[in-house]
Every structure is written in C-alpha cells, then in structure tokens.
Enzyme design. Structure first.
Site, PDB file in Angstrom:
ATOM      1  N   HIS A  14       0.815  -1.211   0.000  1.00 56.87           N
ATOM      2  CA  HIS A  14       0.000   0.000   0.000  1.00 56.87           C
ATOM      3  C   HIS A  14       0.853   1.268   0.000  1.00 56.87           C
ATOM      4  O   HIS A  14       0.338   2.378   0.102  1.00 56.87           O
ATOM      5  CB  HIS A  14      -0.903  -0.033   1.248  1.00 56.87           C
ATOM      6  CG  HIS A  14      -2.075   0.881   1.199  1.00 56.87           C
ATOM      7  ND1 HIS A  14      -2.302   1.844   2.154  1.00 56.87           N
ATOM      8  CD2 HIS A  14      -3.099   0.982   0.317  1.00 56.87           C
ATOM      9  CE1 HIS A  14      -3.408   2.499   1.878  1.00 56.87           C
ATOM     10  NE2 HIS A  14      -3.919   2.005   0.774  1.00 56.87           N
ATOM     11  N   ASP A  32      -0.446  17.045  20.005  1.00 52.90           N
ATOM     12  CA  ASP A  32      -0.018  18.265  20.696  1.00 52.90           C
ATOM     13  C   ASP A  32       0.492  19.302  19.703  1.00 52.90           C
ATOM     14  O   ASP A  32      -0.162  19.570  18.704  1.00 52.90           O
ATOM     15  CB  ASP A  32       1.038  17.929  21.754  1.00 52.90           C
ATOM     16  CG  ASP A  32       0.451  17.143  22.928  1.00 52.90           C
ATOM     17  OD1 ASP A  32      -0.778  17.147  23.084  1.00 52.90           O
ATOM     18  OD2 ASP A  32       1.229  16.516  23.675  1.00 52.90           O
ATOM     19  N   LYS A  64      -4.654  10.583   5.542  1.00 57.54           N
ATOM     20  CA  LYS A  64      -4.323   9.778   6.721  1.00 57.54           C
ATOM     21  C   LYS A  64      -3.300  10.549   7.548  1.00 57.54           C
ATOM     22  O   LYS A  64      -2.198  10.829   7.056  1.00 57.54           O
ATOM     23  CB  LYS A  64      -3.714   8.424   6.317  1.00 57.54           C
ATOM     24  CG  LYS A  64      -4.448   7.691   5.187  1.00 57.54           C
ATOM     25  CD  LYS A  64      -3.543   7.556   3.999  1.00 57.54           C
ATOM     26  CE  LYS A  64      -4.101   6.815   2.822  1.00 57.54           C
ATOM     27  NZ  LYS A  64      -5.361   6.196   2.831  1.00 57.54           N
ATOM     28  N   HIS A  77      -9.638  10.871   1.991  1.00 59.95           N
ATOM     29  CA  HIS A  77      -8.673   9.785   1.897  1.00 59.95           C
ATOM     30  C   HIS A  77      -7.380  10.121   2.640  1.00 59.95           C
ATOM     31  O   HIS A  77      -6.430   9.342   2.649  1.00 59.95           O
ATOM     32  CB  HIS A  77      -8.373   9.486   0.425  1.00 59.95           C
ATOM     33  CG  HIS A  77      -7.720   8.172   0.179  1.00 59.95           C
ATOM     34  ND1 HIS A  77      -6.395   8.042  -0.217  1.00 59.95           N
ATOM     35  CD2 HIS A  77      -8.193   6.902   0.266  1.00 59.95           C
ATOM     36  CE1 HIS A  77      -6.088   6.769  -0.364  1.00 59.95           C
ATOM     37  NE2 HIS A  77      -7.163   6.056  -0.080  1.00 59.95           N
ATOM     38  N   LYS A 116       3.271   4.423  -1.121  1.00 56.52           N
ATOM     39  CA  LYS A 116       3.373   5.373  -2.241  1.00 56.52           C
ATOM     40  C   LYS A 116       4.673   6.143  -2.050  1.00 56.52           C
ATOM     41  O   LYS A 116       4.726   7.102  -1.261  1.00 56.52           O
ATOM     42  CB  LYS A 116       2.196   6.347  -2.278  1.00 56.52           C
ATOM     43  CG  LYS A 116       0.830   5.693  -2.510  1.00 56.52           C
ATOM     44  CD  LYS A 116       0.104   5.398  -1.251  1.00 56.52           C
ATOM     45  CE  LYS A 116      -1.286   4.835  -1.539  1.00 56.52           C
ATOM     46  NZ  LYS A 116      -1.901   4.272  -0.344  1.00 56.52           N
ATOM     47  N   ASP A 166      16.703  10.882  -8.245  1.00 55.88           N
ATOM     48  CA  ASP A 166      18.129  11.203  -8.151  1.00 55.88           C
ATOM     49  C   ASP A 166      18.673  11.030  -6.735  1.00 55.88           C
ATOM     50  O   ASP A 166      19.733  11.580  -6.406  1.00 55.88           O
ATOM     51  CB  ASP A 166      18.392  12.647  -8.618  1.00 55.88           C
ATOM     52  CG  ASP A 166      18.133  12.837 -10.103  1.00 55.88           C
ATOM     53  OD1 ASP A 166      18.192  11.831 -10.842  1.00 55.88           O
ATOM     54  OD2 ASP A 166      17.860  13.971 -10.525  1.00 55.88           O
TER      55      ASP A 166
END
Length: 476
Positions: free
Chosen positions: A218, A401, A396, A394, A220, A225
C-alpha cells in the site's frame, strides 16, 4: 447407488470437518488478538464453505517470514550508511526520544534532522510538482504506488518515465498487482519495452492465489536522483486530481521531501524491489550528502505482515499515549484495535482534545458501516467526531499536541496495521505540526460534527448493519 452417495457425502463431511478443525487449531496456535481469532473461529464454524474460503484467502499469517534475510538487511544498511543523528545529543522532550527509539527498534528507522518538506492537499498540486521533478531528473527515478492506473493521469506519468528511460536514466517502477488490476497489461508492457523496469509486487497467479491476494503493498514512494522524495496517500489515478464525480472532491495529503530522510525512502524501495529476489541481486545505491541547514526531525516507519510486531499501530499507540493537549486524526477508514480505541477514550476522558475526522460518504459502504460502529463509544467518551462532506476523505494523519505528526499511507484500521505493507513519516517539528493543524481545522469547516443525541437517533436498519459488520471488522 444411494449407498455410494451416502459414503461420498459422509467422506466429504469428515474431510471438511477435519479441515475446519485444523484451521481453527492454526488460528489458536498463532496467538493473535483474541477478538480477531474469535472472529475467524466464528466464521469457520457458522459459515460453511464460505468461512473456509475466506480464511484460506484472507486469514493466514505471514509473521516470521522474511522479505530479505536479516543478514542481507544488515549488509544493505551498512553499505547504504544512512545518515542519522544521535538523539542523546539533542535537546528534545523525553517522550519524543522514546518514540524515536521505538520506531528505530521496530523498523530500523533512522532519525534525521537535515530535511525540508512541502505539504500537498490536492492531487493537482501534487502531480504538477511530481511531473516537474520527474522531467528534471538527471540520474534515476524509483517510483512505487499501490494503484498505477492507465487513465489520463497514469498515461502522462508513464510517458514521462519512458522519455527519461530513453535518455539513459535508471527508471524502476513497483506497482501492487491487485491494486493495479484495472490497468491493462499492455500499459506496463509498453513501459517495459521502452526501458522502464517494472515490478508487480506479490503477483497473484494460480496456484499461489490464496497465498498472495490478502497481502498488498500500500506504499506510495518516489525517489528522484536520490535527492527528492514523495510519500503520502495519493496513488496515480484521475480521481486523485479530479475527484470521484462532478462536484465530489477527493481530499488527500501527500509530501514532497528533500534531505537525509530521502535515503530512508530509498532503503524502503530497494527492500521492496528485491523482495523474494536472489540476495546477490541486491543493489546498494549511494546518495550524496545534502546540506539544507534545516532542523526538521523525521523518521520513516515501515511495516508489513512479515514483521514480528505491528509497527504502525505500536507507533500510533505510543504517540497517542504521550499526548497532553490534543489528538487530531484524519482517516478514510476508522477500525481501531482495542488498545488504540481505549487509548483515545482515556485521552478524551482526561480532558485532552481528541478529534476524529472520517468521510461522510466512503468509497466502501461496508468499511463505512464498520467504522460507524465505533462512533457511539467515541462520542460517549467525549471524543469529537466529524463527517467530511465535500467528497471522499482519503487523508491519513495524526497530529499530537504541538510537535508530532504521523502521516503517510497508513489508515487507522486493521488492514493497514496487520495485512498491508505500509509506510508513515513521523515528523517532530512545531512548524509542520502547525501547518497540519491549520489544514485539519480548514477541513473541519466543511464537516458535520456529530452529537451523541443525534447519533443515537439514526435509523434502526443502519444500527443493525453496523452491529453485524462490527462482528467481522477485525478481519476486514
């Protein structure tokens, strides 16, 4: 003839019973979370055939197996020599040091401070920056996504990758085989034929179907470089830029990174690239030092079904338990473990400001009902719950604090904690925390705040569906 049929049925029932009992024994021997184990035992006993099929495909554990041997991991770390900071020399809170040590113990996560970060909240700005960086690449492009669609967004990224490969750059692509099912095979074949090295993660084929379909990559991650990195919740698909339908946005969060943390992204990519491959084929790219004179502390925490511990949930739990003022959570799917649910409840009842934002309308009706089943407990404990209205939420992220942010590909649910290969960035910085809080409260202005009295009055059918789906939420 009747006698023969009787014995056929009898033998089938005996074999089936033995199989079910064997599966139950395996579930119990794995010493999993008792609630999760009980859910599987109930499914195996009361859902004939269906329960067994679901267990074979989705219930088995990979813990104890290794993507790459410990010996080869040590070789990779020593050869790549990630630059990290001795936290004992830093003037940071003890709670932060303990979280840093936990992340280091769980996933060989080095703490770095020489970093720069840019935050994207729309696909348009993220893909504009990504395409610009890809076109400017001089040496290498390492790109990894759960979903790599062959729609207009995917085609444009693919064309850039092919162009850079033709220029002589090293271009590697990892895509999740199940997550990218919708893309036609000729889409990836075209890239391969034009110099782009493509690698489907955990390719699902027969007869390995049951062994592979449940464990998905899952993550991404993009590394360009060895200097610029991308990480977050956005995949490569049109909906991340243009929404799910007219007027319905797709709200997500993604980061552009520059500095020493990029080497941690590179390490994660190389481990996944060499997954199940010949250890002698492991590559050890080197990254030139970059001096940014920044002081943004960061760690990359990776996790997966092969790990001995549930890395992401333990880091979430540790961070939540250190909160003294506020805990703000955005997640598309809210299916917390018992430990995380109780930690949030305890925080709220300690008068800590706990807020959870989830989609008003999810892209998964079943997961939406499963998540709603936890809302009543949250409201009763004093947790503020918000439903995001403009479209699919979507994003996350957890904001603790005034100095900690945890964000990446990890949802606040069982699948991300136990079944998926995930990655999250832990950021120890007040300025980044302030930016993420500003984004959170900007999103709140587009939400409906739930009240306990109004929530109790929701339709009886919905409450019944929530209760039923709640029973199997540990195995969703």
């Amino acid at each position: 003839m009747a006698s023969v049929n009787y014995w056929i049925v009898f033998i089938f029932n005996v074999v089936y019973a033995v199989t079910i009992i064997s599966c139950i024994v395996v579930v119990l021997k794995e010493n999993r979370n008792p609630i999760r184990s009980l859910a599987w035992v109930i499914a195996l006993i009361f859902l004939p055939i269906v329960g067994l099929v679901f267990y074979l495909f989705f219930g088995r554990s990979l813990k104890g197996e290794h993507m790459i041997s410990r010996h080869n991991k040590r070789r990779m770390i020593s050869r790549m020599a990630p630059r990290h900071v001795n936290i004992n020399t830093l003037d940071i809170p003890a709670a932060d040091k303990n979280l840093i040590k936990l992340a280091r113990s769980l996933s060989s996560s080095f703490y770095t401070v020489n970093n720069r970060i840019e935050i994207f909240t729309t696909g348009a700005e993220k893909f504009e920056a990504l395409k610009r960086d890809l076109r400017a690449a001089r040496k290498s492009i390492y790109l990894q996504y759960y979903i790599f669609s062959d729609d207009s967004t995917g085609q444009e990224i693919s064309d850039i990758l092919i162009a850079k490969a033709r220029e002589g750059l090293e271009v590697k692509v990892i895509y999740d085989h199940v997550g990218s099912f919708s893309a036609r095979s000729r889409f990836f074949k075209r890239m391969s034929e034009n110099g782009v090295e493509t690698h489907p993660f955990f390719r699902v084929t027969f007869p390995q179907l049951a062994n592979r379909i449940n464990w998905r990559n899952h993550r991404k991650i993009v590394v360009i470089d060895g200097e610029i990195g991308y990480l977050g919740g956005m995949n490569i698909a049109d909906r991340y830029q243009y929404g799910v339908s007219e007027g319905k946005a797709w709200r997500d969060t993604h980061f552009r990174l520059h500095g020493d943390i990029v080497e941690s992204l590179l390490y994660s990519f190389i481990v996944d690239w060499n997954f199940k491959n010949n250890p002698e084929s492991i590559e050890y790219p080197k990254v030139a030092p970059i001096t940014l004179r920044n002081n943004i502390g960061m760690q990359l925490v990776t996790s997966g079904p092969l790990d001995s511990w549930d890395n992401q949930s333990l880091c979430f739990l540790k961070a939540i338990s250190t909160a003294t003022k506020s805990i703000y959570i955005q997640t598309p799917y809210f299916l917390p473990t018992d430990a995380l649910q109780h930690a949030l409840e305890a925080a709220a009842m300690s008068k800590i400001d706990v807020r959870i934002m989830i989609p008003g309308k999810s892209d998964s009706r079943m997961l939406q009902y499963a998540g709603y089943s936890f809302v009543t407990q949250c409201l009763r404990a004093g947790i503020k719950v918000y439903l995001y209205n403009p479209g699919m939420l979507h994003a996350k992220g957890i904001i603790i604090d005034e100095n900690i942010v945890i964000a990446g590909s990890t949802n606040f649910d069982y699948r991300s904690f136990e079944n998926n290969f995930e990655c999250s960035l832990i950021i120890y910085d007040r300025d980044v925390n302030r930016q993420m809080r500003d984004i959170f409260f900007s999103d709140i202005s587009q939400c409906t705040k739930l009240t306990f009295s109004a929530w109790k009055g929701r339709p009886l059918l919905q409450r019944g569906l929530e209760s039923v789906v709640r029973l199997v939420s540990p195995i969703l």
